[in-house]
Design a protein around this motif. Sequence first.
Motif: not given
Ligand SMILES: C[S@@+](CC[C@H](N)C(=O)[O-])C[C@H]1O[C@@H](n2cnc3c(N)ncnc32)[C@H](O)[C@@H]1O
Length: 346
Positions: A38, A59, A61, A63-64, A80, A122
């Motif tokens: 984000s 999720t 990611g 971490g933002i 994650e 979240y």
């Molecule tokens: C769109 S990114 C999140 C970005 C985050 N909100 C940020 O602002 O940085 C989605 C993340 O969810 C993780 N993810 C997807 N499916 C998952 C699961 N079943 N279990 C754990 N993590 C998962 C992916 O590896 C990815 O890093």
Amino acid sequence: MQEIVQQIKGKQVAERKFPFLLNEGIIFPPQLNLEQSSSEKTAIYKSGILTGSSFIDLTSGFGIDAYYLSENFDNITLVEQNSDLLSLVEHNWSILKRKAKFVNRKLEDFLKENREEFDVVYLDPARRDQNKNKVFLLEDLSPNILEIQEKLRSISKQVVIKLSPLIDLRYLISEVSNIFRIDIIALKNDVKEVVIFLSNEIPSEIVCNAVNLESGEPSFTFTIGEEEKAESEFSEPEKFIYIPNHSILKAGIFNLISKRCGLKKLHPNTHIYTSGEKKNDFPGRVFEMEVIDSKKIKKKEQYNIISKNYPLKPEEIKKKYGLKDGGEHYLIFTQSKKGKIILKSV
Ligand SMILES: C[S@@+](CC[C@H](N)C(=O)[O-])C[C@H]1O[C@@H](n2cnc3c(N)ncnc32)[C@H](O)[C@@H]1O
């Protein structure tokens, strides 16, 4: 070499999307993880909504979102599945002096064993399939929120899920249970996120907020169902012309905006509004305009051209009339109930 390029690219993205990370020692992940993050601005908006004691981002990611959304919480957990990414977030958070529990697991496995409850859960599901192509349906997201929605609601009174700006709101409401709030978040008139809030009880209504950050425009709050009850009055253009921002258009509240703001609509399919006296606090752009004859448009004049519910696109209009782009004045090519019209800003 690859690692150095990754860090340079990361810094470039950070300047635009999350300048708070332009710190000594911060490590950036590969391009895809940066793209999925984000922006700082939408995360700050969301952080203003959420408070409590315990927060979990399932999720994480890069971490933002987690960094900002957890600001008002004491106990923070980040889950994650990607271990490299999570280690990097753990390293960065130690530099930023933020504490959290970091869990490197698939969230489905975590949820199976978890016995804790959280004030806020979240999720920002990944919107790419295994071949890195974009996906649009809820069941194609990772995780599939349709499969885990009940489990999520069982561990929190408030589950917050970020979704694509392209998601259809009716489809969303029909597929996901217990939505009590939807925020459509635009940044400078570009819709970035649709965020849904789920309750563990059946809500009596769904409150929707259409927000346009950094525009100075007020946000617009309404309940789902209000649009169906609202009716527009129609009129030929008067002195002031109003074009709603994209969060309002995404919400599809074409009659409600007319009724609430006391404006008349030009045509059932033209989402442009008008009034004789200027109405302040409109969530969109306001122009003072007059209807002109096409013969009054002179070649090589400079205009910002807007085309709405009109057969020609701005590029085609520019070509047809030999106009130059830009300048202070606007031309709107559109249709009122009487037919095609051209409006010129005064
Ligand atoms: C769109 S990114 C999140 C970005 C985050 N909100 C940020 O602002 O940085 C989605 C993340 O969810 C993780 N993810 C997807 N499916 C998952 C699961 N079943 N279990 C754990 N993590 C998962 C992916 O590896 C990815 O890093």
